[in-house]
Design a protein around this motif. Structure first.
Motif, PDB file in Angstrom:
ATOM      1  N   GLU A 198     -12.313   3.782   5.720  1.00  0.00           N
ATOM      2  CA  GLU A 198     -11.195   4.209   4.806  1.00  0.00           C
ATOM      3  C   GLU A 198     -11.174   5.795   4.554  1.00  0.00           C
ATOM      4  N   ASN A 231      -0.816   4.334   8.446  1.00  0.00           N
ATOM      5  CA  ASN A 231      -1.051   3.541   7.256  1.00  0.00           C
ATOM      6  C   ASN A 231      -1.296   2.107   7.740  1.00  0.00           C
ATOM      7  N   TRP A 233      -7.908  -2.874   7.654  1.00  0.00           N
ATOM      8  CA  TRP A 233      -9.280  -2.686   7.548  1.00  0.00           C
ATOM      9  C   TRP A 233      -9.646  -2.254   6.083  1.00  0.00           C
ATOM     10  N   GLY A 234      -8.635  -2.194   5.246  1.00  0.00           N
ATOM     11  CA  GLY A 234      -8.916  -1.571   3.845  1.00  0.00           C
ATOM     12  C   GLY A 234      -9.506  -2.620   2.902  1.00  0.00           C
ATOM     13  N   ASN A 289      -6.741  -7.983   7.059  1.00  0.00           N
ATOM     14  CA  ASN A 289      -7.883  -7.681   7.131  1.00  0.00           C
ATOM     15  C   ASN A 289      -8.782  -9.087   6.906  1.00  0.00           C
ATOM     16  N   ILE A 291      -4.852   0.730   6.863  1.00  0.00           N
ATOM     17  CA  ILE A 291      -5.239   0.302   5.697  1.00  0.00           C
ATOM     18  C   ILE A 291      -5.122  -1.023   5.385  1.00  0.00           C
ATOM     19  N   ALA A 312       0.804  -1.379  -0.146  1.00  0.00           N
ATOM     20  CA  ALA A 312      -0.076   0.074  -0.075  1.00  0.00           C
ATOM     21  C   ALA A 312       0.741   1.262   0.133  1.00  0.00           C
ATOM     22  N   ASP A 347     -15.356  -4.263   4.106  1.00  0.00           N
ATOM     23  CA  ASP A 347     -15.083  -3.126   3.007  1.00  0.00           C
ATOM     24  C   ASP A 347     -16.220  -2.045   3.426  1.00  0.00           C
ATOM     25  N   ASP A 406      -7.874   7.931   6.057  1.00  0.00           N
ATOM     26  CA  ASP A 406      -7.456   9.239   5.224  1.00  0.00           C
ATOM     27  C   ASP A 406      -7.454  10.475   6.139  1.00  0.00           C
ATOM     28  N   GLN A 414      -8.974  -3.311  -0.250  1.00  0.00           N
ATOM     29  CA  GLN A 414      -8.083  -3.991  -0.855  1.00  0.00           C
ATOM     30  C   GLN A 414      -7.831  -5.282  -0.324  1.00  0.00           C
TER      31      GLN A 414
END
Length: 605
Positions: A532, A504, A510-511, A522, A507, A161, A527, A536, A513
């Motif tokens: 997200e 970061n 829990w992101g 994750n 992400i 990422a 999702d 951010d 992707q």
């Protein structure tokens, strides 16, 4: 038990001061000796040592840890294989090193200076001329560029990422490298500073992504002395360690040998500790801590016990729902099982109820969601996602505890109501959908944990009263890693440590992707655009208020998502160890955390 510390000792002040250090970030001017996520590093350029070490600690001795499971690789930076964490922690180094006495501050290690652009749109590191690999060869800019590139392209997905936010890497001087980013993200310079640096020459003609038992040539204070898969790992302090005279290293890396012994299960491991085969044991069972340490080595003083307080977030530990599995897609099914899980009764049987329950992912810290409805900036951040948030995110939520009895009638009744709302009804004693398909799922366990097995057994008995009969599968460590990397499970035990400066890595945890990309953290397959967006906001926050509000909002999304059935946590680590092992009276902000044991410990008769 020794009482070296009053409750929380000196930890409360730094944690309470988190808001003070998270002032609006100032632009860095010129090369610096360190970098903080917010504000300025606490230590001056001429600091003598980290504040939580003993600069006069003697060198020598060894520490022996116990681990459950095994390993089949010595490369902890790729997806394939199961590598011991000690290799990553003690053999490799990054350009910068972390102080565990500040929320997130790095000081020069392989790099003597760090410099960033006005908005951290780039970061430049200048290597120390004395930086060396364990074979004596110098660390070069070429090694640094290759390390970042190979991690970002062929390394473990957890590195990908951040790499996708890199626009270019370029050499800017004989010992300098600049990384330019394509995405606004104030944490990226710190992340890049922590990336491990490899010797490029060692990997010529070799597949970096292939699991291997080849000992790495790295720059850290320890080298691999012996490695027997499934049995033991021995790390030896490198007397020629290039950084031994650095202020950052003073008082650290004191033990000549760090040894890990591997055991089939935790019960056998504890017996090995009692027999003297292990010299330090981190106790996670509160009941055993109170009642199981009456053996001779303790009563005679050969073994010392200490509780190390902290105020870091609880993180999450419990049974995770894999929402990729159709049975757990509906949040009402997950909510039903949260009510069926008789927490109070289980905690009483397993730990005597000594430890509190994890209230939320960032519980026990200034970053935790507050009780009751969301207010102020937290509510403003969440409201754009109100239609997608689950009940409780805006209006307030608390985990069901159970009634403390074996039958947990109220919890089972609520669970039944939620299952019926989700379209499940009991038919001939079996919870089924409209087509008559039974509600069933697999609970995946790793061999060696008697407590996890006991928890699942009690949970399964409760599910039987709902007409649900889960399949319980116990597999060895290697299979467990492989299956969880591929998300090939319905439910499993899940642990994620969280820091006072989340960034970061959230992400990766829990992101979206990670829903399809293997090897992410994750496991629940969440999702969530709301999550997200909160991440951010965290990454680009310029003030303490904005950062804290974003984390508290994220905590609400995670907790009310009903992704995990949380267990308990301890606000202090429980350590039992040989009396010859010592650690400083001055504790770091994070307490017993990475960089505490064994890095600042020493051996003295």
């Amino acid at each position: 038990m020794t009482d070296r510390f009053p409750l929380l000792h000196r930890l409360a002040a730094p944690v309470a001061a988190l808001a003070l250090c998270c002032v609006a970030a100032t632009a860095q001017t010129g090369p610096q000796h360190g970098i903080a996520m917010y504000g300025e590093p606490a230590l001056p350029p001429d600091f003598v040592s980290l504040p939580y070490v003993n600069p006069q600690a003697p060198k020598g001795g060894r520490i022996v840890f116990g681990e459950v499971g095994g390993f089949d690789s010595l490369n902890p930076h790729i997806l394939k294989g199961n590598a011991p964490w000690g290799v990553q922690s003690h053999v490799f180094e990054g350009l910068m090193g972390r102080s565990w006495d500040e929320p997130f501050t790095l000081y020069g290690l392989l790099a003597e200076t760090v410099e960033t652009g006005p908005n951290r749109e780039w970061v430049e590191f200048t290597l120390r001329p004395e930086a060396r690999f364990s074979d004596g060869s110098p660390v070069t800019v070429e090694d640094v560029i290759w390390s970042h590139t190979i991690l970002g392209t062929e390394g473990h997905p957890r590195f990908h990422a951040a790499w996708q936010k890199v626009d270019r890497l370029e050499q800017t001087g004989p010992r300098s490298v600049r990384i330019t980013f394509n995405t606004p993200d104030r944490e990226l310079p710190l992340i890049m500073g922590l990336r491990p640096i490899f010797q490029k020459a060692q990997w010529d003609g070799r597949d970096f992504a292939a699991s291997s038992m080849t000992a790495p040539v790295a720059t850290g204070p320890y080298v691999i002395d012996a490695a027997e898969p499934g049995r033991s790992l021995v790390l030896r302090r490198n007397p020629e360690y290039w950084g031994r005279d650095l202020p950052f290293a003073r008082g650290q890396y004191n033990l000549d040998e760090i040894r890990y012994e591997y055991f089939a299960d935790s019960g056998v491991m504890f017996e090995a500790f009692k027999a003297g085969e292990i010299t330090s044991f981190r106790e996670t069972d509160a009941a055993r801590w109170e009642e199981g340490y009456d053996f001779d080595a303790v009563t005679s003083g050969r073994i010392v016990r200490a509780e190390i307080p902290h105020e870091r977030p609880t993180g999450i530990s419990g049974l995770v729902f894999n929402t990729r599995s159709p049975v757990f897609t509906d949040w009402r099914v997950r909510d039903a099982l949260l009510h069926a899980f008789n927490y109070t009764f289980i905690a009483q049987t397993q730990t005597g109820g000594a430890d509190p329950r994890i209230p939320s992912f960032f519980g026990n810290s200034v970053l935790a969601m507050r009780e009751g409805p969301a207010e102020g900036r937290v509510r403003a951040l969440l409201e754009p996602f109100a239609d997608d948030l689950l009940p409780g995110a805006l209006d307030g939520y608390a985990l069901p505890e159970g009634d403390g009895t074996a039958r947990n009638r109220k919890g089972i009744r609520t669970a039944m109501q939620q299952l019926e709302a989700a379209g499940w009804t009991p038919k001939d004693g079996v919870m089924s959908d409209a087509n008559g398909t039974p509600l069933t799922f697999e609970i995946l366990l790793r061999q060696g944990s008697a407590q996890e097995q006991a928890i699942v057994n009690i949970f399964a008995e409760a599910l039987e009263r709902l007409g649900i009969r889960p399949e319980i599968t116990t597999i060895d460590s290697a299979q467990y890693v492989e299956r969880t990397n591929l998300y090939d499970f319905d439910m499993a035990f899940y642990r994620r440590a969280l820091s006072l400066s989340p960034g970061n890595e959230q992400i990766l945890y829990w992101g979206a992707q990670g829903v399809t990309e293997p090897g992410s953290r994750n496991w629940m397959g969440m999702d969530s655009p709301a999550a997200e967006a909160m991440i951010d906001t965290m990454l680009n926050a310029r003030t303490a208020e904005e950062f804290t509000a974003a984390v508290r909002a994220l905590d609400r999304v995670l907790t009310t998502g009903r992704y995990v059935i949380p267990l308990w946590y301890s606000a202090a680590s429980r350590l039992a160890y040989r009396a010859e092992l010592h650690f400083p009276d001055r504790l770091p902000l994070y307490g017993d955390w990475s960089g505490f044991q064994p890095d600042v410990w020493w051996w003295e008769d």
